[in-house]
Design an enzyme around this catalytic site. Structure first.
Site, PDB file in Angstrom:
ATOM      1  N   GLY A   1      56.124  31.735  32.024  1.00  0.00           N
ATOM      2  CA  GLY A   1      55.322  32.865  32.344  1.00  0.00           C
ATOM      3  C   GLY A   1      56.175  33.630  33.431  1.00  0.00           C
ATOM      4  O   GLY A   1      56.620  33.248  34.226  1.00  0.00           O
TER       5      GLY A   1
ATOM      6  N   ASN B   1      48.958  19.757  35.896  1.00  0.00           N
ATOM      7  CA  ASN B   1      49.858  20.754  36.875  1.00  0.00           C
ATOM      8  C   ASN B   1      49.033  21.736  37.386  1.00  0.00           C
ATOM      9  O   ASN B   1      48.376  22.068  36.709  1.00  0.00           O
ATOM     10  CB  ASN B   1      51.265  20.969  35.966  1.00  0.00           C
ATOM     11  CG  ASN B   1      50.940  22.531  35.093  1.00  0.00           C
ATOM     12  OD1 ASN B   1      50.917  23.439  35.827  1.00  0.00           O
ATOM     13  ND2 ASN B   1      50.676  22.392  34.076  1.00  0.00           N
ATOM     14  N   ALA B   2      49.700  22.050  38.532  1.00  0.00           N
ATOM     15  CA  ALA B   2      49.424  23.402  39.090  1.00  0.00           C
ATOM     16  C   ALA B   2      50.640  23.892  39.787  1.00  0.00           C
ATOM     17  O   ALA B   2      50.678  24.253  41.019  1.00  0.00           O
ATOM     18  CB  ALA B   2      48.320  23.035  40.301  1.00  0.00           C
ATOM     19  N   ILE B   3      51.394  24.413  38.921  1.00  0.00           N
ATOM     20  CA  ILE B   3      52.631  25.026  39.428  1.00  0.00           C
ATOM     21  C   ILE B   3      52.126  26.214  40.167  1.00  0.00           C
ATOM     22  O   ILE B   3      52.879  26.951  41.148  1.00  0.00           O
ATOM     23  CB  ILE B   3      53.747  25.372  38.167  1.00  0.00           C
ATOM     24  CG1 ILE B   3      53.908  23.992  37.381  1.00  0.00           C
ATOM     25  CG2 ILE B   3      54.865  25.924  38.699  1.00  0.00           C
ATOM     26  CD1 ILE B   3      54.483  22.936  38.076  1.00  0.00           C
ATOM     27  N   GLY B   4      51.280  27.111  39.608  1.00  0.00           N
ATOM     28  CA  GLY B   4      50.710  28.239  40.255  1.00  0.00           C
ATOM     29  C   GLY B   4      51.661  29.369  39.603  1.00  0.00           C
ATOM     30  O   GLY B   4      51.813  30.427  40.335  1.00  0.00           O
TER      31      GLY B   4
ATOM     32  N   CYS C   1      45.584  33.394  33.882  1.00  0.00           N
ATOM     33  CA  CYS C   1      45.899  33.676  35.255  1.00  0.00           C
ATOM     34  C   CYS C   1      44.507  34.241  35.925  1.00  0.00           C
ATOM     35  O   CYS C   1      43.711  34.850  35.444  1.00  0.00           O
ATOM     36  CB  CYS C   1      46.914  34.890  35.370  1.00  0.00           C
ATOM     37  SG  CYS C   1      48.129  34.702  34.201  1.00  0.00           S
TER      38      CYS C   1
ATOM     39  N   GLY D   1      49.398  17.490  27.726  1.00  0.00           N
ATOM     40  CA  GLY D   1      50.088  16.016  26.999  1.00  0.00           C
ATOM     41  C   GLY D   1      49.185  15.378  25.998  1.00  0.00           C
ATOM     42  O   GLY D   1      48.111  15.664  25.741  1.00  0.00           O
TER      43      GLY D   1
ATOM     44  N   GLY E   1      49.097  21.341  22.394  1.00  0.00           N
ATOM     45  CA  GLY E   1      48.422  20.591  23.054  1.00  0.00           C
ATOM     46  C   GLY E   1      48.614  19.272  22.736  1.00  0.00           C
ATOM     47  O   GLY E   1      47.998  18.755  21.649  1.00  0.00           O
TER      48      GLY E   1
ATOM     49  N   GLY F   1      55.217  20.988  24.076  1.00  0.00           N
ATOM     50  CA  GLY F   1      55.153  21.154  25.701  1.00  0.00           C
ATOM     51  C   GLY F   1      55.733  20.013  26.580  1.00  0.00           C
ATOM     52  O   GLY F   1      56.720  19.664  26.462  1.00  0.00           O
TER      53      GLY F   1
HETATM   54  C1  LIG Z   1      54.512  22.282  33.957  1.00  0.00           C
HETATM   55  C2  LIG Z   1      53.608  22.886  33.144  1.00  0.00           C
HETATM   56  C3  LIG Z   1      53.833  24.564  32.936  1.00  0.00           C
HETATM   57  C4  LIG Z   1      53.065  25.528  32.347  1.00  0.00           C
HETATM   58  N1  LIG Z   1      53.370  26.948  32.556  1.00  0.00           N
HETATM   59  C5  LIG Z   1      52.772  27.690  31.880  1.00  0.00           C
HETATM   60  C6  LIG Z   1      53.038  29.090  31.849  1.00  0.00           C
HETATM   61  O1  LIG Z   1      53.679  29.643  32.722  1.00  0.00           O
HETATM   62  N2  LIG Z   1      52.473  29.830  30.917  1.00  0.00           N
HETATM   63  C7  LIG Z   1      51.405  29.517  29.894  1.00  0.00           C
HETATM   64  O2  LIG Z   1      50.822  30.264  29.206  1.00  0.00           O
HETATM   65  N3  LIG Z   1      51.339  28.054  30.005  1.00  0.00           N
HETATM   66  C8  LIG Z   1      51.890  27.365  30.524  1.00  0.00           C
HETATM   67  N4  LIG Z   1      51.836  26.019  30.435  1.00  0.00           N
HETATM   68  C9  LIG Z   1      50.843  25.486  29.435  1.00  0.00           C
HETATM   69  C10 LIG Z   1      51.546  24.938  28.319  1.00  0.00           C
HETATM   70  O3  LIG Z   1      52.573  26.137  27.616  1.00  0.00           O
HETATM   71  C11 LIG Z   1      50.764  24.539  26.945  1.00  0.00           C
HETATM   72  O4  LIG Z   1      49.820  25.299  26.563  1.00  0.00           O
HETATM   73  C12 LIG Z   1      50.005  23.008  27.308  1.00  0.00           C
HETATM   74  O5  LIG Z   1      50.751  22.471  28.283  1.00  0.00           O
HETATM   75  C13 LIG Z   1      49.531  22.281  25.959  1.00  0.00           C
HETATM   76  O6  LIG Z   1      50.525  21.713  25.513  1.00  0.00           O
HETATM   77  P1  LIG Z   1      51.281  20.447  25.713  1.00  0.00           P
HETATM   78  O7  LIG Z   1      50.281  19.314  25.678  1.00  0.00           O
HETATM   79  O8  LIG Z   1      52.208  20.137  24.629  1.00  0.00           O
HETATM   80  O9  LIG Z   1      52.121  20.331  26.977  1.00  0.00           O
HETATM   81  C14 LIG Z   1      52.416  25.022  31.259  1.00  0.00           C
HETATM   82  C15 LIG Z   1      52.338  23.544  31.116  1.00  0.00           C
HETATM   83  C16 LIG Z   1      52.946  22.511  31.928  1.00  0.00           C
HETATM   84  C17 LIG Z   1      52.887  21.073  31.699  1.00  0.00           C
END
Ligand SMILES: Cc1cc2nc3c(=O)[nH]c(=O)nc-3n(C[C@H](O)[C@H](O)[C@H](O)COP(=O)(O)O)c2cc1C
Ligand SMILES: Cc1cc2nc3c(=O)[nH]c(=O)nc-3n(C[C@H](O)[C@H](O)[C@H](O)COP(=O)(O)OP(=O)(O)OC[C@H]3O[C@@H](n4cnc5c(N)ncnc54)[C@H](O)[C@@H]3O)c2cc1C
Ligand code: FES
Lengths: 252, 304
Positions: B48, B71-74, B132, B219, B245, B267
């Protein structure tokens, strides 16, 4: 450049209470690793998705040595590895120590921050004094003796100076131009402050929780004094710009 | 053996295969490019980005959970200027669809970012992250109220040059209502799911495992929730869906496709193995060949 490899366990020893010493056979990782870098070790139990970052303790040709403390589920699993086991690892990762220094050096290792300093002590080509801090039980200290004068501090006073590594510096009147340190955060903070107070160069190795271990996820940042060139904010990635930082460039 | 056609088309953009990466788990691909050729991906979805740099949250920013993570990268990001100069430029060399994920604190910030991206060649699609915090509305996400989602979709669509994918949050009462609201606002496609809000407590430290207290769960552990939501959205709208997801294997990806997704994103699984996307692509091809499936349309939404 990092590599994903299936490494083979060559040997495993328990060298202190919960501290394990494992040698792996790798393809390229060991050859390319420099002091201060680390590797990512993956669990066989896929319910633990994320790698555990473990510092390179020593390398010998294509052999890689990791020394770690079993603290949680992941490192407990690793402590049960047997000779011949195949283990997924990735690396080498991160920005290690600058080895070009020829000035007099003081190398500090505290607790489980001691293993990576063995590789540094071996590779750094200058006059070296080494100060190792332990809670009580010693490990790896004898191996350091090959590379420089070794001083010990223990919290319980059972060996060397009673107290921490800086207590040893005071007690023994140690002095050097450049400081290198890996260990718990309070120790790193104290060494940063000491370096500033005594106008010394200092390089410290930081830890932070990691997910990707390769610079992509921004989990592992530390605060930097200046705006970082990559992130454009005052954050640096410990896994990529670190783990070794100039103590003055990070806020700890 | 049937010749498997893995190509898909979303809002007029053709992908060579249905696999992309989930925003935030792949940076802009630079780090992963040391492991494989990014041109093998159907699309790359970037982390993002907002109009100005964001610092993100304090650390610890993440915690592992069984079969997943919080995660809470923010939404730490370097801001659009650097992103366009450096990241978009880096991606030019790769023959794959480029999707830029956009975040903002207010409608104005989203619109400004999308306007800016409209002038940038080499960006093929936009993904709008409406999870957001909306500063103007007291921090409530745009992604949890259908009316707010419809409004922001409309505002973005007005200025967008590229097709717009609205990314849905699972933290809602009815994902179908959110999907319909985005469709009404003019979205070209939908992606889901974003992370599920969770919490982990570090019992030894007697406090939250992550500094932000709550974090987004992702995850393999979230996959059944995600598949169910993709299925519901596929039945609620006629928009193409990018499903995600917990995808870690080709069979995981096929579940999403059979639930109604046109494409899928990998992801968190990238953190376990940087080659996961390639394994998913190969595995889907192999499944198609073995089962005599010529086109993914034959199995898309096949569960009814
Ligand atoms: C570390 C991390 C950072 C993420 N950053 C964003 C982001 O910047 N924008 C966004 O739309 N989703 C973000 N996501 C969400 C993922 O794009 C995805 O929707 C979510 O993790 C589910 O998929 P997964 O289980 O395969 O990871 C982030 C996920 C993780 C784990
Ligand atoms: C750059 C770096 C180098 C390291 N080198 C060594 C080493 O040489 N020897 C050694 O014993 N330990 C080292 N550590 C710490 C080691 O990574 C953790 O002890 C280990 O991850 C704990 O995993 P666990 O599953 O046993 O514990 P758990 O507490 O169950 O782990 C849960 C999660 O938290 C993470 N985590 C827990 N403690 C830490 C920590 N201190 N730092 C980073 N992440 C953590 C884990 O990786 C995992 O994702 C290093 C850490 C970093 C960041
Ligand atoms: S752990 Fe992902 S950026 Fe450092």
């Amino acid at each position: 450049m990092a590599y994903r490899e299936t490494a083979t366990v060559i040997s495993k020893d328990k060298i202190a209470g919960d501290v394990y010493d494992i040698w792996f056979e790798t393809e390229k990782i060991a050859q390319e690793a420099v002091p201060g870098q680390f590797v990512l070790v993956y669990s066989k139990d896929k319910a633990r998705l994320l790698p555990r970052p473990i510092s390179v303790c020593l390398t010998e040709g294509n052999k890689l040595r990791l020394v770690f403390r079993a603290v949680g589920e992941g490192t407990k699993e690793f402590s049960e590895f047997e000779t011949g086991d195949k283990v997924e690892i990735q690396g080498p990762v991160g920005h290690g120590y600058d080895l070009s220094n020829k000035k007099k050096a003081l190398i500090f290792g505290g607790g489980i921050g001691i293993p990576p300093m063995l590789n540094l002590a071996k590779e750094l080509d200058c006059e070296k004094q080494i100060v190792l801090g332990y809670r009580d039980e010693l490990f790896l200290n004898e191996e350091f003796e090959k590379y420089g004068q070794v001083y010990i501090a223990t919290e319980d006073g059972s060996c060397g100076t009673k107290g921490n590594v800086l207590n040893a510096v005071d007690e023994l009147g140690l002095d050097a131009d450049v400081l290198y340190a890996c260990g718990p955060m309070p120790m790193l903070r104290a060494i940063k402050n000491y370096a500033i107070a005594h106008d010394k160069e200092a390089y410290i190795s930081l830890e932070e929780k990691m997910a990707c271990g390769m610079g992509a996820c921004l989990s592992c940042v530390c605060k930097s004094k200046e705006v970082d060139g990559h992130s454009k904010v005052k954050n640096k990635r410990v896994c990529t710009e670190g783990p070794v930082f100039d103590a003055r460039e990070v806020e700890i | 053996m049937a010749e498997a056609n893995m190509k898909i088309n979303i809002a007029g953009i053709e992908w060579k295969n249905p696999v992309t990466v989930a925003s935030g788990t792949f940076g802009s691909g630079m780090e992963f490019s040391q492991f494989f050729d990014l041109s093998k991906l159907g699309a790359i979805t970037t982390k993002g980005v907002a109009i100005t740099p964001w610092e993100g949250n304090p650390t610890p920013r993440m915690a592992e959970t069984r079969g997943g993570m919080l995660n809470a990268i923010g939404l730490q990001n370097p801001g659009l200027d650097t992103f366009i100069e450096r990241d978009v430029d880096f991606l030019k060399a790769y023959d794959t669809v480029k999707i830029v994920n956009v975040c903002g604190h207010s409608e104005e910030e989203y619109v400004e970012a999308v306007e800016r991206l409209a002038t940038v060649d080499d960006v093929d699609m936009l993904e709008i992250n409406i999870s957001c915090p909306n500063v103007k509305e007291g921090g409530i996400a745009f992604g949890t109220q259908p009316e707010a989602a419809r409004k922001i979709t409309e505002a973005v669509k007005k200025v967008a040059k590229q097709p717009v994918i609205m990314k849905l949050s699972p933290n809602v009462t009815s994902i179908a209502d959110m999907a319909r609201a985005c469709e009404a606002g003019g979205a070209d496609a939908l992606s889901l799911i974003n992370t599920i809000t969770g919490m982990k407590i570090d019992v030894n430290r007697r406090t939250f495992a992550i500094a932000n207290k709550t974090g987004g769960m992702s995850g393999p552990a979230v996959k059944p929730v995600a598949v169910r939501m993709v299925y519901e959205v596929a039945h609620a709208t006629s928009l193409p869906i990018i499903g995600m997801g917990g995808i870690a294997s080709a069979y995981d990806a096929l579940e999403f496709i059979m639930a109604g997704a046109t494409a899928v994103s990998v992801g968190t699984a990238n953190f376990n193995d940087p080659f996961t996307t390639l394994k998913v692509i190969d595995g889907i091809r192999q499944f198609m060949e073995e089962k005599g499936i010529k086109d993914l349309a034959e199995i898309r939404g096949c569960v009814g």
